[in-house]
Design a protein around this motif. Structure first.
Motif, PDB file in Angstrom:
ATOM      1  N   ILE A  63       0.850  -1.198   0.000  1.00 38.25           N
ATOM      2  CA  ILE A  63       0.000   0.000   0.000  1.00 38.25           C
ATOM      3  C   ILE A  63       0.882   1.242   0.000  1.00 38.25           C
ATOM      4  N   TRP A  64       1.871   1.237   0.904  1.00 38.26           N
ATOM      5  CA  TRP A  64       2.729   2.434   1.038  1.00 38.26           C
ATOM      6  C   TRP A  64       3.597   2.598  -0.193  1.00 38.26           C
ATOM      7  N   LEU A  65       4.063   1.470  -0.732  1.00 38.58           N
ATOM      8  CA  LEU A  65       4.873   1.539  -1.951  1.00 38.58           C
ATOM      9  C   LEU A  65       4.057   2.147  -3.096  1.00 38.58           C
ATOM     10  N   GLY A  66       2.811   1.663  -3.242  1.00 37.89           N
ATOM     11  CA  GLY A  66       1.942   2.187  -4.291  1.00 37.89           C
ATOM     12  C   GLY A  66       1.722   3.680  -4.145  1.00 37.89           C
ATOM     13  N   VAL A  67       1.474   4.102  -2.897  1.00 35.16           N
ATOM     14  CA  VAL A  67       1.237   5.528  -2.656  1.00 35.16           C
ATOM     15  C   VAL A  67       2.491   6.341  -2.980  1.00 35.16           C
ATOM     16  N   ILE A  68       3.664   5.804  -2.608  1.00 39.51           N
ATOM     17  CA  ILE A  68       4.902   6.528  -2.890  1.00 39.51           C
ATOM     18  C   ILE A  68       5.084   6.691  -4.401  1.00 39.51           C
ATOM     19  N   ILE A  69       4.748   5.632  -5.150  1.00 45.91           N
ATOM     20  CA  ILE A  69       4.854   5.745  -6.606  1.00 45.91           C
ATOM     21  C   ILE A  69       3.897   6.816  -7.140  1.00 45.91           C
TER      22      ILE A  69
END
Lengths: 620, 146
Positions: free
Chosen positions: A602-608
């Motif tokens: 989730i956090w990785l997706g948001v960072i992208i």
């Protein structure tokens, strides 16, 4: 003393804005002089904000606001962030960010002077409204009428690094839409060519990126802070931030796509007004205390009415101008069954319906209470089973939309996509057949992987791969969509495949989590600066040499006689192991262990997504 | 396909989306909305077993009973009526006797409410007892503080 400086500069800044607002009708200004005044008022508002912060840092309890929300033995970071940890201070932060946006906007080059001026005048008008709101209903510079040498302390729940970053960034997102609003209105009034669209694009991307960051930070805070219901709870306060986010997403997409079509231009203006209206409406709902929320903040009816008034002025004014004025010059909408424009139209319709669904679910309890005098609560199940199905066609569309053509119905390489989708479906079916099957899990995984796969195919088959900045800008829309796909996988796995284990343990007990042995080492209590901590210490995977230590426990804050729980989280790339220390009886402790698979996605997706927001802002 | 037909298809698709959204909303407002009561509003003869509702009130003084480290019994009251609640799990940090709480769950029989979720209220305006007294003495007391 600092309170006096703060109050005077606040009032003075409002005065300047009032003067600038009148300048449209009475005093005429040179552009240079006008911009200097705008910048000066921004600096004054900043000064006012920093005076309040100074009062917090030096624990000046002659300021009533500081007395109520601070304590001299707090760590410095919470003295600083405590400035906006209360209603009055947070509204001052709101105003401060508003004027910072005006400040930067006054430096924009290559736009017509009158257009820039009018935008800033509308900003000045908003500054006056919110400034008066602060002065009359939520003044943070009131003098404490009793002499005290200690404050009441900041709510321990807010004593968290999250408070330092989450509100300012979230507000930057909310308030950023004010400038988009002003640009849209000024664009209507001036009836300039399409210039305003390019200006609006940049600012709405900035706001959207901030809003994404702010929501994600809040979500992460809620995730590790116990009792706030995980990373998403469909709580009214969360819904309120999601509505402008989705509307803003629709706005960003429309701005990317507009090629002079009359209908889309009108729609962009509508969305710009809607985004800011939703931001103000959200402030009203949170601050008035009308909604019952787990993040319930102080309620005061007079404030609520004032913000409601501002909301009606802003929204009424905005939509009135929208109805009376029309963008000139037009190309007709080039709709085909499936080309870029029609994909955009469907995408926007879906997003607006999703926003309305959330709005309805959020204010439904208020409507029912007024109509039937019954109190109800609309919880997660409603939103899950309405918003998600509405969004699914949008997610499907997202995977192919960037490669659709403007003019024709054809999709290049369509065979590749069909084949990829087929293989992927088989894989996901196999996965769900061998592991536990769940409808939502199946749909979510298929969607997430499909979006990623389709975007990657699109990147490789449509562009020449080069490693330079220009290339990253070209593939940016695909990258953003890959981010969404990754986030969908994370959201699906962590909510559908979550595992919960309960234990009753004595110190020294060993127990089994996910095939690994965990040792409940001991309970330890220590004294920190302004709280006492009680921690259960766990050793994860003791069979290995490098076992990991996890601490979960509670803090007791003597100033406010409150306890907060602190979860212990072991982050791994494919799962989080989440320890909660419960109550005890006869030295037997209750321990809850949650295994949340793929939360990190989730956090990785948001960072992208944030990354591509930034790339898109930098684009010329 | 002619241009006109394509546009018609697009409009139809839009209408279908809107219609299905409306149906989803209508269906879910019937199914997924839980009613909120205070203890005195609950009529003993009207209780529907296993229907999920929310009850809001105060945790009655001297009613809290820790059965084990993870199961609790307490009463929720609004000073006119009170309801016996059982709960398994971890109580929120702000949960204590005399404080406001909202519980979500269902009646397992006419007299026992089994809570699946307990929410305690938190607020930025709380006040330590000693200072509260000081403020009351000096007459500088705002009714907002509880």
């Amino acid at each position: 003393m600092s309170s006096l400086v703060g109050f005077l500069s606040l009032v003075f800044a409002i005065g300047i804005n009032f003067y600038l607002f009148l300048s449209r009708y009475i005093f005429k200004f040179q552009k240079q002089k006008f911009n200097l005044f705008i910048r000066f008022s921004s600096l004054l508002t900043l000064l006012s904000f920093f005076s309040l912060m100074y009062a917090y840092v030096v624990s000046d309890f002659s300021n009533y606001n500081v007395f109520q929300n601070s304590h001299s033995n707090k760590p410095l970071i919470y003295k600083i962030s405590g400035t906006w940890g209360n209603h009055e201070g947070s509204m001052l932060l709101w105003l401060c960010i508003l004027s910072i946006f005006s400040f930067f906007f006054s430096f924009t080059k290559n736009i017509e002077d009158n257009f820039q001026k009018l935008t800033l005048i509308i900003q000045a008008f908003l500054h006056i409204l919110f400034g008066l709101f602060i002065v009359f209903t939520s003044n943070p510079f009131l003098v404490n009428s009793i002499l005290v040498n200690e404050g009441l302390g900041l709510n321990p729940i807010l004593q968290d690094p999250g408070l330092a970053v989450h509100p300012p960034i979230l507000y930057a997102g909310y308030v950023g839409y004010s400038i988009v609003f002003s640009i849209a209105i000024a664009g209507l009034f001036q009836n300039t060519d399409d210039e305003w669209i390019y200006v609006a694009k940049k600012w709405s991307l900035i706001s959207w990126t901030f809003l994404t960051g702010g929501i994600a930070l809040g979500s992460y805070w809620a995730y590790y802070e116990l009792g706030w219901g995980g990373w998403w709870f469909w709580d009214p306060v969360e819904n309120i931030s999601l509505m402008p986010w989705i509307a803003g997403l629709a706005l960003v997409h429309s701005l990317m796509m507009v090629r002079g079509e009359q209908a889309i231009k009108k729609w962009i203006v509508f969305l710009s007004i809607l985004c800011f209206s939703l931001s103000v409406f959200g402030t009203f709902l949170v601050r008035s205390g009308i909604l019952t929320s787990v993040h319930s903040f102080a309620a005061d009816a007079s404030r609520g009415i004032f913000i409601l008034l501002i909301f009606f002025i802003v929204t009424g004014f905005g939509f009135l101008v929208f109805l009376l004025k029309e963008p000139k010059k037009s190309n007709a909408l080039n709709l085909l069954f499936i080309n870029k424009v029609s994909a955009l139209v469907i995408n926007n319709i879906l997003m607006i319906i999703a926003t309305l669904t959330i709005l309805l679910g959020t204010i439904y309890p208020i409507i029912i209470e007024v109509l039937y005098n019954k109190r109800i609560s609309v919880g997660g199940p409603y939103f899950n089973s309405t918003v998600i199905p509405i969004m699914i066609p949008g997610f499907l569309l997202m995977s192919i939309a960037p490669i659709l053509s403007w003019q024709t119905n054809k999709i290049n390489n369509s065979k590749k996509y069909v084949l990829a989708f087929f293989i992927l479906s088989v894989l996901v079916i196999l996965q769900s057949f061998f592991l536990d099957f769940n409808t939502w899990g199946f749909v979510g995984l298929l969607l997430g992987f499909w979006i990623i796969l389709a975007s990657i195919i699109a990147i490789f088959s449509s562009y020449k791969i080069k490693i330079n900045i220009k290339f990253f800008k070209i593939i940016n829309p695909h990258v953003a969509h890959i981010g969404v796909g990754i986030a969908i996988i994370g959201i699906t796995c962590s909510s559908v495949f979550q595992n919960e284990l309960d234990f009753n343990l004595n110190e020294g007990d060993k127990f089994n989590v996910n095939g690994k042995t965990v040792l409940f080492e001991k309970i330890e209590t220590t004294n920190e600066i302004n709280f006492q901590s009680l921690r259960g210490k766990f050793l994860f995977d003791i069979e290995k040499n490098q076992s990991k230590e996890i601490e979960a426990g509670k803090n007791y804050y003597p100033v406010s006689k409150m306890i907060t729980s602190e979860a212990g989280i072991l982050h791994q790339w494919n799962k989080d192991i989440y320890f909660i220390l419960g109550d005890q009886k006869n030295n037997e402790w209750f321990v809850k262990v949650l295994i949340n698979p793929f939360v990190s996605f989730i956090w990785l997706g948001v960072i992208i997504m944030i990354y591509s927001g930034l790339i898109a802002v930098s684009r010329r | 396909m002619s241009l006109r037909f394509q546009r018609l298809l697009l409009i139809l698709l839009t209408l279908v989306i809107i219609l299905s959204a409306v149906l989803l909303i209508l269906y879910n407002t019937r199914e997924n909305v839980s009613y909120f009561y205070t203890p005195s509003e609950i009529d003993k003869s009207d209780i529907i077993i296993n229907k999920i509702i929310r009850i809001g009130g105060f945790v009655e003084n001297n009613s809290f009973n820790k059965i084990s480290s993870s199961s609790f019994k307490f009463k929720i009251t609004d000073e006119k009526a009170s309801i016996l609640v059982t709960f398994k799990g971890i109580l929120p940090d702000l949960f204590r006797e005399g404080q406001g709480a909202v519980i979500e769950g269902a009646f397992v029989d006419k007299n026992i409410f089994n809570a699946t979720n307990v929410f305690a209220k938190h607020d930025e305006n709380y006040m330590p007892a000693s200072i509260k007294e000081d403020l009351k003495d000096t007459g500088y007391w705002n009714k907002k503080y509880k």
